[in-house]
Design a protein around this motif. Structure first.
Motif, PDB file in Angstrom:
ATOM      1  N   VAL A  50      44.187  96.806   0.870  1.00 21.59           N
ATOM      2  CA  VAL A  50      43.363  96.432  -0.271  1.00 21.59           C
ATOM      3  C   VAL A  50      42.397  95.340   0.165  1.00 21.59           C
ATOM      4  O   VAL A  50      42.713  94.529   1.049  1.00 21.59           O
ATOM      5  CB  VAL A  50      44.251  95.964  -1.451  1.00 21.59           C
ATOM      6  CG1 VAL A  50      44.919  94.628  -1.143  1.00 21.59           C
ATOM      7  CG2 VAL A  50      43.482  95.920  -2.747  1.00 21.59           C
ATOM      8  N   SER A  51      41.205  95.342  -0.441  1.00 25.83           N
ATOM      9  CA  SER A  51      40.171  94.406  -0.020  1.00 25.83           C
ATOM     10  C   SER A  51      39.981  93.270  -1.028  1.00 25.83           C
ATOM     11  O   SER A  51      40.208  93.430  -2.231  1.00 25.83           O
ATOM     12  CB  SER A  51      38.837  95.127   0.188  1.00 25.83           C
ATOM     13  OG  SER A  51      38.319  95.596  -1.049  1.00 25.83           O
ATOM     14  N   ASP A  52      39.560  92.153  -0.503  1.00 26.96           N
ATOM     15  CA  ASP A  52      39.261  90.951  -1.278  1.00 26.96           C
ATOM     16  C   ASP A  52      37.753  90.890  -1.482  1.00 26.96           C
ATOM     17  O   ASP A  52      36.993  90.714  -0.522  1.00 26.96           O
ATOM     18  CB  ASP A  52      39.764  89.728  -0.504  1.00 26.96           C
ATOM     19  CG  ASP A  52      39.434  88.404  -1.188  1.00 26.96           C
ATOM     20  OD1 ASP A  52      38.792  88.416  -2.254  1.00 26.96           O
ATOM     21  OD2 ASP A  52      39.809  87.345  -0.640  1.00 26.96           O
ATOM     22  N   ASP A  53      37.310  91.025  -2.735  1.00 23.65           N
ATOM     23  CA  ASP A  53      35.868  90.991  -3.006  1.00 23.65           C
ATOM     24  C   ASP A  53      35.339  89.582  -3.212  1.00 23.65           C
ATOM     25  O   ASP A  53      34.140  89.392  -3.467  1.00 23.65           O
ATOM     26  CB  ASP A  53      35.524  91.854  -4.221  1.00 23.65           C
ATOM     27  CG  ASP A  53      36.115  91.306  -5.525  1.00 23.65           C
ATOM     28  OD1 ASP A  53      36.908  90.336  -5.470  1.00 23.65           O
ATOM     29  OD2 ASP A  53      35.796  91.860  -6.592  1.00 23.65           O
ATOM     30  N   ASN A  54      36.243  88.585  -3.136  1.00 19.50           N
ATOM     31  CA  ASN A  54      35.854  87.185  -3.308  1.00 19.50           C
ATOM     32  C   ASN A  54      35.148  86.929  -4.645  1.00 19.50           C
ATOM     33  O   ASN A  54      34.430  85.936  -4.784  1.00 19.50           O
ATOM     34  CB  ASN A  54      34.956  86.718  -2.143  1.00 19.50           C
ATOM     35  CG  ASN A  54      35.711  86.636  -0.836  1.00 19.50           C
ATOM     36  OD1 ASN A  54      36.678  85.899  -0.706  1.00 19.50           O
ATOM     37  ND2 ASN A  54      35.297  87.432   0.139  1.00 19.50           N
ATOM     38  N   PHE A  55      35.337  87.843  -5.603  1.00 14.36           N
ATOM     39  CA  PHE A  55      34.673  87.766  -6.904  1.00 14.36           C
ATOM     40  C   PHE A  55      33.159  87.688  -6.746  1.00 14.36           C
ATOM     41  O   PHE A  55      32.471  87.008  -7.513  1.00 14.36           O
ATOM     42  CB  PHE A  55      35.199  86.567  -7.708  1.00 14.36           C
ATOM     43  CG  PHE A  55      36.614  86.750  -8.202  1.00 14.36           C
ATOM     44  CD1 PHE A  55      36.873  87.405  -9.387  1.00 14.36           C
ATOM     45  CD2 PHE A  55      37.683  86.282  -7.447  1.00 14.36           C
ATOM     46  CE1 PHE A  55      38.173  87.581  -9.838  1.00 14.36           C
ATOM     47  CE2 PHE A  55      38.999  86.449  -7.893  1.00 14.36           C
ATOM     48  CZ  PHE A  55      39.234  87.110  -9.094  1.00 14.36           C
ATOM     49  N   ILE A  56      32.641  88.406  -5.747  1.00 13.48           N
ATOM     50  CA  ILE A  56      31.199  88.467  -5.489  1.00 13.48           C
ATOM     51  C   ILE A  56      30.735  89.895  -5.748  1.00 13.48           C
ATOM     52  O   ILE A  56      31.317  90.856  -5.227  1.00 13.48           O
ATOM     53  CB  ILE A  56      30.878  88.050  -4.040  1.00 13.48           C
ATOM     54  CG1 ILE A  56      31.304  86.598  -3.799  1.00 13.48           C
ATOM     55  CG2 ILE A  56      29.390  88.225  -3.745  1.00 13.48           C
ATOM     56  CD1 ILE A  56      31.142  86.156  -2.350  1.00 13.48           C
ATOM     57  N   SER A  57      29.664  90.054  -6.493  1.00 10.94           N
ATOM     58  CA  SER A  57      29.244  91.381  -6.948  1.00 10.94           C
ATOM     59  C   SER A  57      28.808  92.296  -5.815  1.00 10.94           C
ATOM     60  O   SER A  57      28.903  93.522  -5.934  1.00 10.94           O
ATOM     61  CB  SER A  57      28.102  91.246  -7.963  1.00 10.94           C
ATOM     62  OG  SER A  57      26.984  90.589  -7.388  1.00 10.94           O
ATOM     63  N   VAL A  58      28.343  91.736  -4.713  1.00 13.64           N
ATOM     64  CA  VAL A  58      27.869  92.590  -3.621  1.00 13.64           C
ATOM     65  C   VAL A  58      29.023  93.116  -2.775  1.00 13.64           C
ATOM     66  O   VAL A  58      28.822  93.981  -1.923  1.00 13.64           O
ATOM     67  CB  VAL A  58      26.862  91.844  -2.717  1.00 13.64           C
ATOM     68  CG1 VAL A  58      25.611  91.493  -3.499  1.00 13.64           C
ATOM     69  CG2 VAL A  58      27.492  90.583  -2.122  1.00 13.64           C
ATOM     70  N   GLN A  59      30.227  92.598  -2.993  1.00 14.43           N
ATOM     71  CA  GLN A  59      31.401  93.127  -2.322  1.00 14.43           C
ATOM     72  C   GLN A  59      32.129  94.074  -3.259  1.00 14.43           C
ATOM     73  O   GLN A  59      31.781  94.204  -4.438  1.00 14.43           O
ATOM     74  CB  GLN A  59      32.335  91.992  -1.874  1.00 14.43           C
ATOM     75  CG  GLN A  59      31.791  91.160  -0.735  1.00 14.43           C
ATOM     76  CD  GLN A  59      32.819  90.150  -0.240  1.00 14.43           C
ATOM     77  OE1 GLN A  59      32.616  88.955  -0.303  1.00 14.43           O
ATOM     78  NE2 GLN A  59      33.944  90.668   0.252  1.00 14.43           N
ATOM     79  N   ARG A  60      33.134  94.764  -2.721  1.00 12.34           N
ATOM     80  CA  ARG A  60      33.853  95.729  -3.546  1.00 12.34           C
ATOM     81  C   ARG A  60      35.360  95.586  -3.327  1.00 12.34           C
ATOM     82  O   ARG A  60      35.818  95.262  -2.233  1.00 12.34           O
ATOM     83  CB  ARG A  60      33.412  97.161  -3.226  1.00 12.34           C
ATOM     84  CG  ARG A  60      33.667  97.596  -1.789  1.00 12.34           C
ATOM     85  CD  ARG A  60      32.983  98.931  -1.499  1.00 12.34           C
ATOM     86  NE  ARG A  60      33.307  99.461  -0.175  1.00 12.34           N
ATOM     87  CZ  ARG A  60      32.663  99.141   0.946  1.00 12.34           C
ATOM     88  NH1 ARG A  60      31.661  98.279   0.899  1.00 12.34           N
ATOM     89  NH2 ARG A  60      33.006  99.676   2.104  1.00 12.34           N
ATOM     90  N   THR A  61      36.080  95.831  -4.405  1.00 13.32           N
ATOM     91  CA  THR A  61      37.536  95.902  -4.316  1.00 13.32           C
ATOM     92  C   THR A  61      37.893  97.360  -4.095  1.00 13.32           C
ATOM     93  O   THR A  61      37.553  98.223  -4.910  1.00 13.32           O
ATOM     94  CB  THR A  61      38.193  95.399  -5.614  1.00 13.32           C
ATOM     95  OG1 THR A  61      37.801  94.034  -5.826  1.00 13.32           O
ATOM     96  CG2 THR A  61      39.702  95.485  -5.518  1.00 13.32           C
ATOM     97  N   GLU A  62      38.548  97.655  -2.992  1.00 16.21           N
ATOM     98  CA  GLU A  62      38.850  99.047  -2.677  1.00 16.21           C
ATOM     99  C   GLU A  62      40.249  99.182  -2.104  1.00 16.21           C
ATOM    100  O   GLU A  62      40.809  98.243  -1.530  1.00 16.21           O
ATOM    101  CB  GLU A  62      37.830  99.629  -1.696  1.00 16.21           C
ATOM    102  CG  GLU A  62      37.801  98.945  -0.343  1.00 16.21           C
ATOM    103  CD  GLU A  62      36.841  99.603   0.638  1.00 16.21           C
ATOM    104  OE1 GLU A  62      36.414 100.746   0.394  1.00 16.21           O
ATOM    105  OE2 GLU A  62      36.542  98.974   1.672  1.00 16.21           O
ATOM    106  N   LEU A  63      40.793 100.354  -2.306  1.00 15.87           N
ATOM    107  CA  LEU A  63      42.060 100.748  -1.708  1.00 15.87           C
ATOM    108  C   LEU A  63      41.742 101.680  -0.551  1.00 15.87           C
ATOM    109  O   LEU A  63      40.985 102.643  -0.719  1.00 15.87           O
ATOM    110  CB  LEU A  63      42.920 101.457  -2.753  1.00 15.87           C
ATOM    111  CG  LEU A  63      44.429 101.507  -2.543  1.00 15.87           C
ATOM    112  CD1 LEU A  63      45.026 100.116  -2.699  1.00 15.87           C
ATOM    113  CD2 LEU A  63      45.063 102.453  -3.561  1.00 15.87           C
TER     114      LEU A  63
END
Length: 277
Positions: free
Chosen positions: A248-261
């Motif tokens: 699982v990914s950490d998006d750092n609560f930044i919109s340009v990143q994504r939370t993904e499995l």
């Protein structure tokens, strides 16, 4: 008969040079909850259920629908909410959590594991990022930062109430440990990540805690941007026999990143049609 012999050689060579891990799938994890994000750890209980941990101190229970790649998200408890929670591991029926700033490990009921003296020396944002456990309750952890570019990462083991350092993981390249788990084969898998101007890269290495002098084996190294900021790793065995690695990914609560499995499987376990479903 000659063509059969040639075909056998080709198949044998293909197997010999197959990548250790096979990519299975990935899908985004989306929620309207404002506190869902910053995921730093995951623990799969079966193919359709998981606990994920945010570095903002919240935890969530996920129900996964693999046919539609959708999830149901419910709040879950953790012993020290609003802390920088980074690692998650299951030993039998007990969940353990690791924390940064300061470094600590605690069971789900809040009982703290006595710290190793080294833990107090680690940077508040570079300590116990990764946590793993085996079925008999032995815990394994290592810091995100070793303190020097030439210094390997110590791998700590907590067994029978005592800490020791069973091995060190060489610090090769820019990668830093982010997650860990014990696989069905009893080996310790370590997820690492690094950031580049083109995106995140990840690496997975594997070692045998019972043979700590044997060098770690690299199973996967991704190119920049292949996945997002993968931090959590859980290894499980499907009903069909595949050894699956769910991250699982950490998006750092930044919109340009994504939370993904993201899921891979040990290639050698996919024979005979085994899957991660």
């Amino acid at each position: 008969m000659l063509w059969r012999f040639g075909l056998a050689l080709i198949l044998s060579a293909t197997a010999a040079f197959a990548e250790p891990l096979t990519f299975i799938q990935s899908w985004p994890l989306r929620s309207d909850r404002s506190d869902f994000g910053g995921l730093s750890a995951i623990e799969i209980s079966d193919s359709n259920s998981a606990i994920v941990l945010s570095d903002r101190g919240t935890a969530f229970a996920l129900t996964l629908d693999r046919s539609t790649r959708s999830i149901t998200i419910e709040p879950a408890s953790q012993p020290y909410p609003n802390s920088d929670s980074e690692g998650l591991a299951r030993a039998g029926d007990t969940l353990y959590f690791s924390y940064e700033g300061p470094a600590a490990i605690a069971a789900q009921d809040g009982t703290r594991v006595p710290p190793h003296p080294d833990f107090a020396t680690y940077h508040p944002n570079g300590s116990l990022e990764a946590l793993a456990a085996d079925d008999d309750g032995t815990l394994y952890t290592l810091p995100e930062r070793s303190g020097d570019l030439a210094r390997p990462f110590p791998i700590y083991r907590f067994q029978n109430g005592t800490w020791d350092i069973i091995a060190t993981l060489p610090r090769t390249g820019p990668f830093l440990p982010a997650g860990a788990d014990i696989g069905p084969d009893g080996r310790l898998y370590i997820l690492e990540r690094t950031f580049t101007p083109l995106g995140f890269r990840n690496r997975i290495r594997r070692m045998d805690p019972g043979q700590p002098d044997t060098p770690a084996e690299t199973l996967l190294t991704t190119g920049a941007g292949r996945h997002d900021n993968l931090e959590g790793l859980s290894i499980w065995q499907s009903d069909s026999g595949a050894t699956c690695l769910t991250m699982v990914s950490d998006d750092n609560f930044i919109s340009v990143q994504r939370t993904e499995l993201v899921e891979y499987a040990l290639t050698e376990t996919l024979a005979g049609g085994a899957t991660c479903d």
